[in-house]
Design a protein around this motif. Structure first.
Motif, mmCIF file in Angstrom:
data_model
loop_
_atom_site.group_PDB
_atom_site.id
_atom_site.type_symbol
_atom_site.label_atom_id
_atom_site.label_comp_id
_atom_site.label_asym_id
_atom_site.label_seq_id
_atom_site.Cartn_x
_atom_site.Cartn_y
_atom_site.Cartn_z
ATOM 1 N N ALA A 192 -1.082 5.052 -5.215
ATOM 2 C CA ALA A 192 -1.823 4.197 -4.284
ATOM 3 C C ALA A 192 -3.283 4.662 -4.216
ATOM 4 C CB ALA A 192 -1.190 4.236 -2.897
ATOM 5 N N THR A 193 -4.151 3.722 -3.894
ATOM 6 C CA THR A 193 -5.562 4.048 -3.659
ATOM 7 C C THR A 193 -5.920 3.555 -2.266
ATOM 8 O OG1 THR A 193 -6.057 3.763 -6.008
ATOM 9 C CG2 THR A 193 -7.925 3.792 -4.492
ATOM 10 N N VAL A 194 -6.441 4.461 -1.462
ATOM 11 C CA VAL A 194 -6.830 4.118 -0.095
ATOM 12 C C VAL A 194 -8.343 4.256 -0.016
ATOM 13 C CG1 VAL A 194 -6.545 4.651 2.355
ATOM 14 C CG2 VAL A 194 -4.638 4.999 0.773
ATOM 15 N N ASN A 195 -9.016 3.101 0.095
ATOM 16 C CA ASN A 195 -10.457 3.048 -0.067
ATOM 17 C C ASN A 195 -10.781 3.639 -1.445
ATOM 18 O OD1 ASN A 195 -10.964 1.751 2.429
ATOM 19 N ND2 ASN A 195 -10.623 3.696 3.479
ATOM 20 N N VAL B 118 -0.033 6.732 2.898
ATOM 21 C CA VAL B 118 -1.173 5.853 3.167
ATOM 22 C C VAL B 118 -1.672 6.069 4.589
ATOM 23 C CG1 VAL B 118 -1.887 3.441 3.497
ATOM 24 C CG2 VAL B 118 -0.579 4.085 1.455
ATOM 25 N N GLY B 119 -0.754 6.124 5.541
ATOM 26 C CA GLY B 119 -1.142 6.342 6.934
ATOM 27 C C GLY B 119 -1.842 7.672 7.125
ATOM 28 N N GLN B 120 -1.311 8.685 6.481
ATOM 29 C CA GLN B 120 -1.903 10.019 6.570
ATOM 30 C C GLN B 120 -3.297 10.043 5.979
ATOM 31 O OE1 GLN B 120 0.543 13.765 5.802
ATOM 32 N NE2 GLN B 120 -0.626 13.551 3.943
ATOM 33 N N GLU B 121 -3.455 9.351 4.859
ATOM 34 C CA GLU B 121 -4.768 9.299 4.205
ATOM 35 C C GLU B 121 -5.796 8.601 5.085
ATOM 36 O OE1 GLU B 121 -7.676 10.166 1.962
ATOM 37 O OE2 GLU B 121 -5.704 10.825 1.322
ATOM 38 N N LEU B 122 -5.379 7.525 5.731
ATOM 39 C CA LEU B 122 -6.285 6.798 6.620
ATOM 40 C C LEU B 122 -6.738 7.679 7.785
ATOM 41 C CD1 LEU B 122 -4.461 3.340 6.705
ATOM 42 C CD2 LEU B 122 -6.759 3.764 5.803
ATOM 43 N N LYS C 184 -4.598 -0.130 12.964
ATOM 44 C CA LYS C 184 -5.971 -0.518 13.243
ATOM 45 C C LYS C 184 -6.885 -0.149 12.067
ATOM 46 C CE LYS C 184 -7.357 0.704 17.311
ATOM 47 N NZ LYS C 184 -7.898 1.578 18.387
ATOM 48 N N LEU C 185 -6.692 1.055 11.519
ATOM 49 C CA LEU C 185 -7.500 1.518 10.394
ATOM 50 C C LEU C 185 -7.235 0.704 9.127
ATOM 51 C CD1 LEU C 185 -7.141 5.386 10.940
ATOM 52 C CD2 LEU C 185 -9.223 4.036 11.249
ATOM 53 N N LYS C 186 -6.005 0.223 8.982
ATOM 54 C CA LYS C 186 -5.643 -0.578 7.805
ATOM 55 C C LYS C 186 -6.478 -1.859 7.719
ATOM 56 C CE LYS C 186 -0.802 0.677 6.931
ATOM 57 N NZ LYS C 186 0.607 0.198 6.996
ATOM 58 N N LYS C 187 -6.836 -2.411 8.875
ATOM 59 C CA LYS C 187 -7.551 -3.674 8.916
ATOM 60 C C LYS C 187 -8.903 -3.619 8.206
ATOM 61 C CE LYS C 187 -5.291 -5.253 13.160
ATOM 62 N NZ LYS C 187 -5.458 -5.598 14.607
#
Length: 252
Positions: free
Chosen positions: A66-69, A114-118, A241-244
């Motif tokens: 996965a890529t987060v940002n 993903v949540g942790q990365e955010l 919220k951060l996912k948005k």
């Protein structure tokens, strides 16, 4: 940036340490009668078979899952988190290797990473830092899980970590904890909430014809449990919220 809240540390290092302890116990078991040995041998075989099934769910360490940002989550990070999620499933009596279980484990592993990365990305934006002193202190605590430095070094090697990578994970763990402590607010748990939870629990125990512990003996434990549950709910709200405003690409 170094990532992940020490999934590798907790899941891999401690499991290797426990395996080392188990091997010592096995030497003592040789002194027991043959019937007990046969039973233990069968149990060991079942454990080994299950471990093979669990290991089969792992993916290539170098694969980007996965890529987060702009930050990538790799297979090695996925595999470490996977072990933790698999363990949680087993603790609740679920089979993480069944078709449905495997799908849910994969889903939860990706969501957790993903949540942790955010959270970590937002923590960096807001200036949360881990000092060398804090990291070294935590590292000493982790080393206490092992009988000596040689066992620790072996666990480190088997988990695919270097001391610098481990320190990076510990630093992220500290930043994550700081962020949750300062940024995630939860409503206080009242005495009424604790008592209601206890009454429900006591009723379930009564139906099983067992005696529940006294309220005064468990109310502190119940309060901590409820506080932890509330904190997790608020963390998940923050992640949503951060996912948005994040760009997330899942490739597994």
């Amino acid at each position: 940036m170094m990532k992940k809240v020490s999934y590798t540390l907790i899941a891999c290092l401690l499991s290797v340490g426990l395996a080392a302890c188990s091997s010592n116990d096995a030497k003592q078991d040789k002194q027991n009668d043959s019937a007990k040995q046969a039973d233990q041998k069968e149990q060991l075989k079942q454990m080994e078979d299950m471990q093979k099934k669990l290991d089969a769910q792992k993916i290539d360490d170098q694969k980007v899952v996965a890529t987060v940002n702009k930050d990538k989550i790799t297979g090695s990070e996925y595999n470490s988190a996977l072990s933790t999620i698999q363990g949680q499933f087993q603790q609740t009596g679920q089979d993480p290797t069944s078709k449905e279980g495997a799908q849910e484990v994969k889903k939860q592993t990706i969501e957790a990473l993903v949540g942790q990365e955010l959270i970590l990305q937002d923590a960096e934006k807001k200036g949360f830092k881990a000092s060398d002193k804090q990291v070294d202190k935590q590292l000493k605590e982790e080393k206490k899980q092992f009988k000596d430095n040689a066992q620790f070094e072996e666990a480190l090697k088997k988990s695919g970590l270097t001391i610098d990578l481990l320190k990076g994970e510990i630093a992220d763990s500290i930043k994550y904890s700081q962020y949750v402590e300062k940024e995630i607010k939860t409503a206080s748990i009242s005495e009424k909430d604790v008592k209601a939870y206890y009454d429900q629990y006591a009723e379930q125990i009564k139906k099983q014809k067992q005696k529940a512990p006294e309220y005064k003996d468990v109310k502190s434990q119940i309060k901590k449990q409820l506080e932890s549950q509330e904190k997790q709910k608020e963390i998940q709200k923050e992640i949503e919220k951060l996912k948005k405003s994040a760009k997330i690409d899942v490739s597994t």
